[in-house]
Design a protein around this motif. Structure first.
Motif, PDB file in Angstrom:
ATOM      1  N   ASP A 143      16.120  14.153  46.533  1.00 13.93           N
ATOM      2  CA  ASP A 143      15.157  13.179  47.234  1.00 13.93           C
ATOM      3  C   ASP A 143      14.667  11.771  46.746  1.00 13.93           C
ATOM      4  O   ASP A 143      14.398  10.727  46.963  1.00 13.93           O
ATOM      5  CB  ASP A 143      13.417  13.906  47.802  1.00 13.93           C
ATOM      6  CG  ASP A 143      13.907  14.001  49.313  1.00 13.93           C
ATOM      7  OD1 ASP A 143      14.554  14.495  50.278  1.00 13.93           O
ATOM      8  OD2 ASP A 143      12.832  14.887  49.543  1.00 13.93           O
ATOM      9  N   HIS A 144      14.059  12.395  44.923  1.00 15.37           N
ATOM     10  CA  HIS A 144      13.336  11.572  43.888  1.00 15.37           C
ATOM     11  C   HIS A 144      14.645  10.750  43.544  1.00 15.37           C
ATOM     12  O   HIS A 144      14.290   9.705  43.119  1.00 15.37           O
ATOM     13  CB  HIS A 144      12.953  12.693  42.701  1.00 15.37           C
ATOM     14  CG  HIS A 144      11.621  12.631  43.261  1.00 15.37           C
ATOM     15  ND1 HIS A 144      10.774  13.769  42.646  1.00 15.37           N
ATOM     16  CD2 HIS A 144      10.639  12.844  44.506  1.00 15.37           C
ATOM     17  CE1 HIS A 144       9.719  14.076  42.781  1.00 15.37           C
ATOM     18  NE2 HIS A 144       9.672  12.909  43.946  1.00 15.37           N
ATOM     19  N   ASN A 145      15.928  11.489  43.546  1.00 15.64           N
ATOM     20  CA  ASN A 145      17.439   9.859  43.438  1.00 15.64           C
ATOM     21  C   ASN A 145      17.423   9.185  44.102  1.00 15.64           C
ATOM     22  O   ASN A 145      18.240   8.427  43.760  1.00 15.64           O
ATOM     23  CB  ASN A 145      17.984  11.081  42.673  1.00 15.64           C
ATOM     24  CG  ASN A 145      19.330  10.260  42.268  1.00 15.64           C
ATOM     25  OD1 ASN A 145      20.418  10.093  43.464  1.00 15.64           O
ATOM     26  ND2 ASN A 145      19.268  10.083  41.162  1.00 15.64           N
ATOM     27  N   ILE A 205       7.716  10.386  54.914  1.00 15.73           N
ATOM     28  CA  ILE A 205       7.299  11.820  55.800  1.00 15.73           C
ATOM     29  C   ILE A 205       8.816  12.581  55.257  1.00 15.73           C
ATOM     30  O   ILE A 205       9.660  11.892  55.895  1.00 15.73           O
ATOM     31  CB  ILE A 205       6.995  12.274  56.626  1.00 15.73           C
ATOM     32  CG1 ILE A 205       5.142  11.658  56.984  1.00 15.73           C
ATOM     33  CG2 ILE A 205       7.104  13.789  57.131  1.00 15.73           C
ATOM     34  CD1 ILE A 205       4.398  11.541  58.451  1.00 15.73           C
ATOM     35  N   PRO A 206       9.210  12.819  54.289  1.00 11.62           N
ATOM     36  CA  PRO A 206      10.681  13.369  54.244  1.00 11.62           C
ATOM     37  C   PRO A 206      11.207  14.635  54.886  1.00 11.62           C
ATOM     38  O   PRO A 206      10.250  15.695  55.447  1.00 11.62           O
ATOM     39  CB  PRO A 206      10.246  14.521  53.327  1.00 11.62           C
ATOM     40  CG  PRO A 206       9.649  13.829  52.256  1.00 11.62           C
ATOM     41  CD  PRO A 206       8.186  13.138  52.938  1.00 11.62           C
ATOM     42  N   LYS A 250      21.751  14.384  55.349  1.00 11.77           N
ATOM     43  CA  LYS A 250      22.535  15.611  53.906  1.00 11.77           C
ATOM     44  C   LYS A 250      21.112  16.391  53.470  1.00 11.77           C
ATOM     45  O   LYS A 250      21.596  17.638  52.713  1.00 11.77           O
ATOM     46  CB  LYS A 250      22.329  14.595  52.677  1.00 11.77           C
ATOM     47  CG  LYS A 250      24.018  14.359  53.220  1.00 11.77           C
ATOM     48  CD  LYS A 250      24.180  12.861  51.947  1.00 11.77           C
ATOM     49  CE  LYS A 250      25.322  12.374  52.393  1.00 11.77           C
ATOM     50  NZ  LYS A 250      26.545  12.374  51.817  1.00 11.77           N
ATOM     51  N   LYS A 251      19.907  16.681  53.886  1.00 11.56           N
ATOM     52  CA  LYS A 251      18.960  17.474  53.127  1.00 11.56           C
ATOM     53  C   LYS A 251      19.223  18.644  54.706  1.00 11.56           C
ATOM     54  O   LYS A 251      19.113  20.337  53.649  1.00 11.56           O
ATOM     55  CB  LYS A 251      17.299  16.677  54.136  1.00 11.56           C
ATOM     56  CG  LYS A 251      16.119  17.955  54.050  1.00 11.56           C
ATOM     57  CD  LYS A 251      15.577  17.325  53.718  1.00 11.56           C
ATOM     58  CE  LYS A 251      14.666  16.070  53.618  1.00 11.56           C
ATOM     59  NZ  LYS A 251      13.957  16.903  52.109  1.00 11.56           N
ATOM     60  N   LEU A 292      26.349   8.295  44.105  1.00 13.44           N
ATOM     61  CA  LEU A 292      26.853   9.286  44.839  1.00 13.44           C
ATOM     62  C   LEU A 292      24.674   9.876  45.667  1.00 13.44           C
ATOM     63  O   LEU A 292      24.148   9.717  44.886  1.00 13.44           O
ATOM     64  CB  LEU A 292      27.268  10.488  44.878  1.00 13.44           C
ATOM     65  CG  LEU A 292      27.820  11.547  44.764  1.00 13.44           C
ATOM     66  CD1 LEU A 292      28.828  10.787  46.830  1.00 13.44           C
ATOM     67  CD2 LEU A 292      28.589  12.573  44.896  1.00 13.44           C
ATOM     68  N   SER A 293      25.067  10.817  46.721  1.00  8.18           N
ATOM     69  CA  SER A 293      23.896  11.256  47.272  1.00  8.18           C
ATOM     70  C   SER A 293      24.224  12.935  46.352  1.00  8.18           C
ATOM     71  O   SER A 293      24.960  13.138  46.488  1.00  8.18           O
ATOM     72  CB  SER A 293      23.609  11.898  48.440  1.00  8.18           C
ATOM     73  OG  SER A 293      22.684  12.744  48.777  1.00  8.18           O
ATOM     74  N   LEU A 294      23.026  13.435  45.941  1.00 11.37           N
ATOM     75  CA  LEU A 294      23.585  14.770  44.832  1.00 11.37           C
ATOM     76  C   LEU A 294      23.145  16.077  45.574  1.00 11.37           C
ATOM     77  O   LEU A 294      23.934  17.327  45.850  1.00 11.37           O
ATOM     78  CB  LEU A 294      22.124  14.942  43.437  1.00 11.37           C
ATOM     79  CG  LEU A 294      23.080  13.793  42.266  1.00 11.37           C
ATOM     80  CD1 LEU A 294      21.851  14.444  41.571  1.00 11.37           C
ATOM     81  CD2 LEU A 294      24.682  14.641  41.806  1.00 11.37           C
ATOM     82  N   SER A 295      23.227  15.493  47.470  1.00 10.25           N
ATOM     83  CA  SER A 295      22.945  16.510  47.706  1.00 10.25           C
ATOM     84  C   SER A 295      24.556  17.586  47.931  1.00 10.25           C
ATOM     85  O   SER A 295      24.079  18.788  48.091  1.00 10.25           O
ATOM     86  CB  SER A 295      23.041  16.115  49.644  1.00 10.25           C
ATOM     87  OG  SER A 295      22.297  17.118  50.810  1.00 10.25           O
TER      88      SER A 295
END
Length: 699
Positions: A285-287, A143-144, A157-158, A456-459
Motif C-alpha cells: 500500500d505504501h509503495n 480507506i484501504p 491485487k490486495k 510494478l506493484s509489489l503485490s
C-alpha cells in the motif's frame, strides 16, 4: 518544516494510537483482535469505528471519503463521496456509517477482469481492510480496501496478497509449533521496497510525446556523457533535487510511510528512495502511495518523475528491490542465521524452504515481474538476468555443502575488518557479500528479490513468494508432523540434506551477467524466459494452478483472468508505443529533418551565387547523408504501419503479444537507430523534442 519529524510522522493516518484514544475500550479490543488474528468484524464495531474515523477526518479538514483500492491496472483507484447528508430542512449534517466503512460498490465491469465480468455485469464490491490504516490525502479520507466482483472473484491485487499472507503464516506457524515454539500465533511477511526513479525537467517532458504516452523515450541519441564516469552514484545531491526529496519525505512521513534512505543512483538524473521494513500488505500500500506522491511532488517542483523501467537507452534503467523476510508475532526474524548458522536448525529449515520454493516456482517469480517495460531492463548490465537463481554467499553455501555431504562445517567465525589507518575503526565483516547480478540474493537476514521493475506493484511478486514458501513449509510439516526427540532431529537432518541436494541447481554465487552462466543455467535446467509473451503461458501451467488453488490464494478462474489481463496489457502497451513512434516520426521528426535539409540546400545555393566556383562539399555531404536516412526512415515507417495493421487484426492476445515482441519491436529498433543517426546531424533548434542532453542534465 514547522513540526518535528516525530510530530509529523503519521499525522494524517488513523493509526493505532488514534484508535486507542478515540474508541471505547471494548470496541478497540475487538478491532485489535480482528487486525491481529483475522477474526470477523462485527457491524457494531464498524459503526463505532466509522464515527471516530469521521470525527478525526473532519478535524483534519477532510470533506470526502473514498474506498482506496488496487485494481488489476497496477495503480490505485478511488471514488469520492462527501460526508454531507441533507436533513430535508435546508440544512445538512456530516455522516459516515459502519456500512459505508466496510463496503463500497464501484463498477466492476470498467476495470480489467480477464473475462470474469461482462460489460453488462457491472456490480462489484470494495471491502475494508482493517490491517492497513486509513489516511487523509488532500481533503479525502482514504480507506484501504479489497475489490471483488458480484460473484466474489478477486479483481484486485490486495485480495490475493492477503490470502497469501494467511497461507504462509499458517504453514510457518505449524512448523514452528512442531519445533516447540508453541507461543507463536502468527508469522508475518515483512518487506522493504527500494524505489528507483528518474527526475527530468517538466517543460522538457511536455515536449516529448513518447514520455507522455509511453513513459519512456522511443528514440534519442546518447548524450556526450552518460554514466561512464561513475560520478553520479551516491554523488552530492543537487539543490533542486534535494528540495524535491525534502518535500517528498514530509508528505510520506505525514502518511506514516517510513521513508529512510535517499541517494543518487548510477545513471544521470536517477535517484532512489528506500523505507524501513513493514508488514507486506502495508508495504505494498505504501509503495503505491510513494509512486503517486513522487509524481505529485515532482510536478510542484517543475519536474516530472519517470517510473518506467527503461526511460533512456544506453544508461541504467530503474528497478524496485523487494527485500523479503519472515517474522513471528513474538518479534523473531526467521531468516536471521545467528552467529552459528550451521547449528541453527530453525533458520536452516526456513532457508531450505525458500531454496525449494524458488527452484520449484522460478517460472512464477519471472512472471511476477514480466512487463513490457521490464523486458527492456532484465539481462542488461544493470539488472539481473531473466534466469532466476539464488545467491547465498560464501559462508551459507559452505554450510549447505556440509549438510549435503554430511561433513563437519568449520566456520571461520566473526572476521574483524581492518583497512589500514589506525584512526579508522575495526568492524565485523558480514557473513555474505552483496551480489547485484543475482535475481534473488540472501543479504544477511532477508532475501532481496532484485527483478521487479520500478513501476510494478509489489503485490504480485510477494503473492508468489508467500504462496511458494507456504507450499514448501507444508511439505516440511507433513514430513515432521508427530515426531519428537531424536526421531525429529534425524528427520530434520535428512529433510535438509534431501532438500539442499535436490534443489542445488538454483544456488549460484557467481556473476549472473556472463554468457558462461547462461550456458551453465541451461545445463542445470533453469528456465530462461527472456520476454513477457514467452513467460506468461507458464502462469497457467498445471503445477501452478495446483499451487494457488491448494492454498486458496487464487481460483483457477482468477488465475486465468490474470493471464488474460497480463497478455492484453503487454500487447496494448507495445501497440501504443508503435503508434506513438509512427506519429512522432511522421508528424514531427521527418518534417524537421526536411526543414534542415532545405535550409542546407538554400545555404549551398546562396554560397554559389555569392562566390562562383566555391565548394559546397560540406553541405552536399550532409544533405546526402540526411536524405539517405530520411529515405530509410520513411520506408521503415511504411513497414511499421503495415505491421501495426496486421497486429490490430489479431484476436488472440498471446499471438498478438508474440508478434509485437518478435516483429514490431524489431522494426521499431530499426527506426530508432536511423532516427538517432539523423538526430546527431541536426541542430537542436530544428529538432521537435528535447534531446538526451537536456533531459538528463537539466541542472
Amino acid at each position: 518544516m514547522s513540526k518535528s519529524i516525530p510530530e509529523l510522522y503519521g499525522s494524517l493516518v488513523f493509526n493505532d494510537s488514534e484508535m486507542k484514544a478515540r474508541l471505547p475500550k471494548d470496541i478497540y479490543k475487538a478491532l485489535a483482535k480482528t487486525i491481529n488474528s483475522g477474526s470477523h468484524l462485527e457491524l457494531d464495531v464498524a459503526n463505532s469505528v466509522a464515527v471516530a474515523m469521521k470525527e478525526w477526518a473532519l478535524e483534519h479538514g477532510a470533506t470526502h471519503f473514498t474506498h482506496w483500492f488496487q485494481p488489476m491496472t497496477g495503480i490505485t483507484a478511488e471514488k469520492h463521496d462527501s460526508f454531507l447528508s441533507p436533513t430535508g430542512v435546508g440544512e445538512a449534517i456530516m455522516e459516515f456509517s459502519g456500512k459505508e466503512l466496510v463496503k463500497g460498490e464501484p463498477d466492476a465491469s470498467s476495470f480489467p477482469s480477464g473475462g470474469l465480468r461482462a460489460t453488462f455485469e457491472a456490480r462489484g464490491y470494495t471491502a475494508w481492510d482493517p490491517t492497513s490504516f486509513a489516511f487523509i490525502k488532500g481533503h479525502t479520507l482514504c480507506i484501504p480496501t479489497a475489490f471483488c466482483s458480484y460473484s466474489g472473484e478477486a479483481l484486485d491485487k490486495k485480495t490475493p496478497l492477503l490470502r497469501s499472507m494467511e497461507a504462509v503464516s499458517k504453514e510457518a506457524t505449524h512448523l514452528l509449533h512442531i519445533l516447540g515454539k508453541t507461543d507463536v500465533k502468527r508469522v508475518n511477511t515483512t518487506v522493504g521496497a527500494e524505489q528507483e526513479y528518474f527526475l527530468v525537467d517538466k517543460e522538457c517532458y511536455r515536449l516529448r510525446k513518447d514520455l507522455i504516452f509511453c513513459r519512456h523515450t522511443l528514440f534519442g541519441a546518447p548524450a556526450p556523457k552518460g554514466q561512464e564516469m561513475d560520478d553520479h552514484y551516491f554523488g552530492s545531491i543537487k539543490p533542486r533535487v534535494e528540495a524535491f526529496m525534502e518535500e517528498l519525505n514530509e508528505e510520506l512521513w505525514k502518511l506514516g510511510i517510513p521513508a529512510k534512505t535517499e541517494h543518487n543512483e548510477v545513471a544521470p538524473a536517477q535517484h532512489e528512495l528506500a523505507p524501513v521494513f513493514e508488514t507486506v500488505n502495508v508495504a505494498v500500500d505504501h509503495n503505491q502511495l510513494v509512486m503517486e506522491m513522487m509524481k505529485k511532488v515532482a510536478d510542484r517542483h517543475g519536474l516530472a518523475c519517470l517510473l518506467h523501467e527503461k526511460p533512456f537507452e544506453g544508461i541504467n534503467g530503474s528497478g524496485k528491490h523487494n527485500n523479503w523476510a519472515l517474522s513471528t508475532d513474538t518479534g523473531e526474524n526467521l531468516l536471521n542465521p545467528g552467529k552459528t548458522p550451521a547449528e541453527n536448525t530453525q533458520f536452516l529449515l526456513f532457508l531450505a524452504a525458500v531454496v525449494e520454493a524458488v527452484d520449484d516456482y522460478a517460472d512464477l517469480l519471472r512472471i511476477s515481474v514480466a512487463t513490457a517495460g521490464n523486458d527492456h531492463r532484465l539481462g542488461a548490465n544493470e539488472a539481473p538476468p531473466a534466469v532466476v537463481s539464488l545467491f547465498l554467499g560464501e559462508e551459507l553455501e559452505a554450510v549447505v555443502d556440509s549438510i549435503k555431504s554430511e561433513t563437519y562445517f568449520e566456520g571461520k567465525g566473526a572476521v574483524q575488518m581492518s583497512i589500514g589507518p589506525k584512526v579508522l575503526p575495526h568492524f565485523t565483516k558480514d557473513n555474505t557479500d552483496r551480489n547485484r547480478t543475482s535475481p534473488f540474493a540472501f543479504t544477511g537476514n532477508k532475501f532481496e528479490f532484485r527483478m521487479p521493475g520500478s513501476s510494478l506493484s509489489l503485490s504480485g511478486p510477494n503473492v508468489i513468494l508467500n504462496t511458494a514458501v507456504a507450499e514448501s513449509l507444508a511439505g516440511f510439516c507433513k514430513v515432521l508432523e508427530g515426531l519428537t526427540g531424536s526421531e525429529l532431529d534425524l528427520a530434520i537432518h535428512k529433510l535438509l540434506k534431501d532438500t539442499f541436494t535436490d534443489h542445488a541447481r538454483i544456488i549460484f554465487n557467481g556473476n549472473g551477467y556472463t554468457d558462461e552462466w547462461l550456458a551453465e543455467a541451461k545445463k542445470r535446467g533453469l528456465p530462461n524466459l527472456k520476454s513477457t509473451p514467452e513467460a506468461l503461458p507458464h502462469l497457467i501451467a498445471e503445477k501452478n494452478i495446483e499451487l494457488f488453488t491448494k492454498h486458496h490464494v487464487l481460483t483457477k478462474e482468477e488465475l486465468f483472468s490474470r493471464y488474460e489481463i497480463l497478455l492484453e496489457d503487454y500487447a496494448k502497451t507495445i501497440h501504443i508505443e508503435a503508434k506513438t513512434m509512427e506519429e512522432m516520426v511522421q508528424k514531427d521528426f521527418l518534417p524537421s529533418l526536411f526543414s534542415y535539409v532545405n535550409d542546407l540546400a538554400c545555404t549551398g545555393s546562396t554560397k554559389k551565387e555569392l562566390v562562383p566556383g566555391i565548394t559546397t562539399k560540406a553541405e552536399e555531404k550532409l544533405i546526402t547523408k540526411l536524405s539517405g536516412l530520411a529515405d530509410t526512415i520513411s520506408d521503415e515507417l511504411d513497414t511499421l504501419k503495415d505491421m501495426i495493421g496486421t497486429a490490430e487484426g489479431m484476436d488472440d492476445y498471446l499471438k498478438a503479444g508474440t508478434y509485437y515482441h518478435d516483429t514490431i519491436l524489431a522494426e521499431m529498433e530499426t527506426i530508432r537507430l536511423a532516427v538517432n543517426d539523423a538526430e546527431v546531424l541536426i541542430p537542436e533548434d530544428y529538432l521537435p523534442y528535447p534531446t538526451y542532453d537536456a533531459l538528463l542534465f537539466y541542472i
